[in-house]
Design a protein around this motif. Structure first.
Motif, PDB file in Angstrom:
ATOM      1  N   GLN A  44      -6.815  15.634 -13.129  1.00  0.00           N
ATOM      2  CA  GLN A  44      -5.009  16.457 -13.137  1.00  0.00           C
ATOM      3  C   GLN A  44      -4.315  16.273 -11.731  1.00  0.00           C
ATOM      4  OE1 GLN A  44      -4.360  18.988 -16.317  1.00  0.00           O
ATOM      5  NE2 GLN A  44      -4.568  17.800 -17.609  1.00  0.00           N
ATOM      6  N   ARG A  45      -3.222  15.622 -11.585  1.00  0.00           N
ATOM      7  CA  ARG A  45      -2.830  15.928 -10.575  1.00  0.00           C
ATOM      8  C   ARG A  45      -3.049  17.943 -10.536  1.00  0.00           C
ATOM      9  NH1 ARG A  45       2.616  12.472  -9.647  1.00  0.00           N
ATOM     10  NH2 ARG A  45       1.131  11.280 -10.020  1.00  0.00           N
ATOM     11  N   GLU A  46      -2.693  18.330  -9.147  1.00  0.00           N
ATOM     12  CA  GLU A  46      -2.236  19.281  -8.908  1.00  0.00           C
ATOM     13  C   GLU A  46      -2.073  19.937  -8.005  1.00  0.00           C
ATOM     14  OE1 GLU A  46      -6.446  20.974  -7.317  1.00  0.00           O
ATOM     15  OE2 GLU A  46      -6.401  19.578  -6.035  1.00  0.00           O
ATOM     16  N   LEU A  47      -1.171  21.287  -7.723  1.00  0.00           N
ATOM     17  CA  LEU A  47      -0.297  21.529  -6.354  1.00  0.00           C
ATOM     18  C   LEU A  47      -1.326  21.785  -5.518  1.00  0.00           C
ATOM     19  CD1 LEU A  47       2.400  23.071  -5.400  1.00  0.00           C
ATOM     20  CD2 LEU A  47       1.208  25.500  -6.681  1.00  0.00           C
ATOM     21  N   VAL A  48      -0.694  21.337  -4.012  1.00  0.00           N
ATOM     22  CA  VAL A  48      -1.074  21.673  -2.727  1.00  0.00           C
ATOM     23  C   VAL A  48      -0.810  22.790  -1.941  1.00  0.00           C
ATOM     24  CG1 VAL A  48      -1.837  20.648  -0.919  1.00  0.00           C
ATOM     25  CG2 VAL A  48      -2.423  19.231  -3.425  1.00  0.00           C
ATOM     26  N   TYR A  59       0.264  28.329  -1.766  1.00  0.00           N
ATOM     27  CA  TYR A  59      -0.791  26.979  -1.462  1.00  0.00           C
ATOM     28  C   TYR A  59      -1.280  27.597  -2.712  1.00  0.00           C
ATOM     29  CZ  TYR A  59       1.144  27.080   2.916  1.00  0.00           C
ATOM     30  OH  TYR A  59       1.631  26.311   4.990  1.00  0.00           O
ATOM     31  N   GLY A  60      -2.070  25.880  -2.664  1.00  0.00           N
ATOM     32  CA  GLY A  60      -3.576  25.861  -3.926  1.00  0.00           C
ATOM     33  C   GLY A  60      -4.343  26.474  -3.833  1.00  0.00           C
ATOM     34  N   ASP A  61      -4.973  27.509  -4.408  1.00  0.00           N
ATOM     35  CA  ASP A  61      -6.761  28.300  -3.614  1.00  0.00           C
ATOM     36  C   ASP A  61      -7.542  27.125  -3.251  1.00  0.00           C
ATOM     37  OD1 ASP A  61      -6.750  30.662  -6.921  1.00  0.00           O
ATOM     38  OD2 ASP A  61      -5.463  30.563  -5.093  1.00  0.00           O
TER      39      ASP A  61
END
Length: 111
Positions: A44-48, A59-61
């Protein structure tokens, strides 16, 4: 009409760096939340990363401490500086403003 155009992707070895750019037309970057997202094959698309009009960033972990989001008001452009790249960072990277997405730019990190 708002348009987002990403650039700067490519092939890099693990441990290397890339800087992605997102050129924005039709709206002023300084007054809007903006984000970088990524999508790897089969995932899935994830937040950066995101940046607010006030300059606050999140920021994403998986990228904290390695990636930095920034913007240049004069060029109406948002950047994503990516350092210490890992093979798992391989994905198509997209910028987003409101409900508008760019076309994406491919980042491939070889081991």
């Amino acid at each position: 009409q708002v348009q987002l155009v990403e650039s700067g992707g490519g092939l890099v070895q693990a441990g290397g760096s890339l800087r992605l750019s997102c050129g924005v037309s039709g709206i002023i970057v300084r007054f809007n939340d903006m984000g970088w997202y990524r999508q790897a094959p089969g995932k899935q698309r994830e937040l950066v990363a995101t940046i607010t009009p006030g300059g606050s960033t999140t920021y994403g972990d998986s990228v904290k401490g390695r990636f930095t989001i920034s913007r240049t008001i004069a060029k109406n452009t948002v950047y994503l500086q990516m350092n210490s790249l890992k093979p798992e960072d391989t994905a198509i990277y997209y910028c987003k403003l409101g409900g508008v997405w760019g076309q994406g730019t491919q980042v491939t990190v070889s081991s």
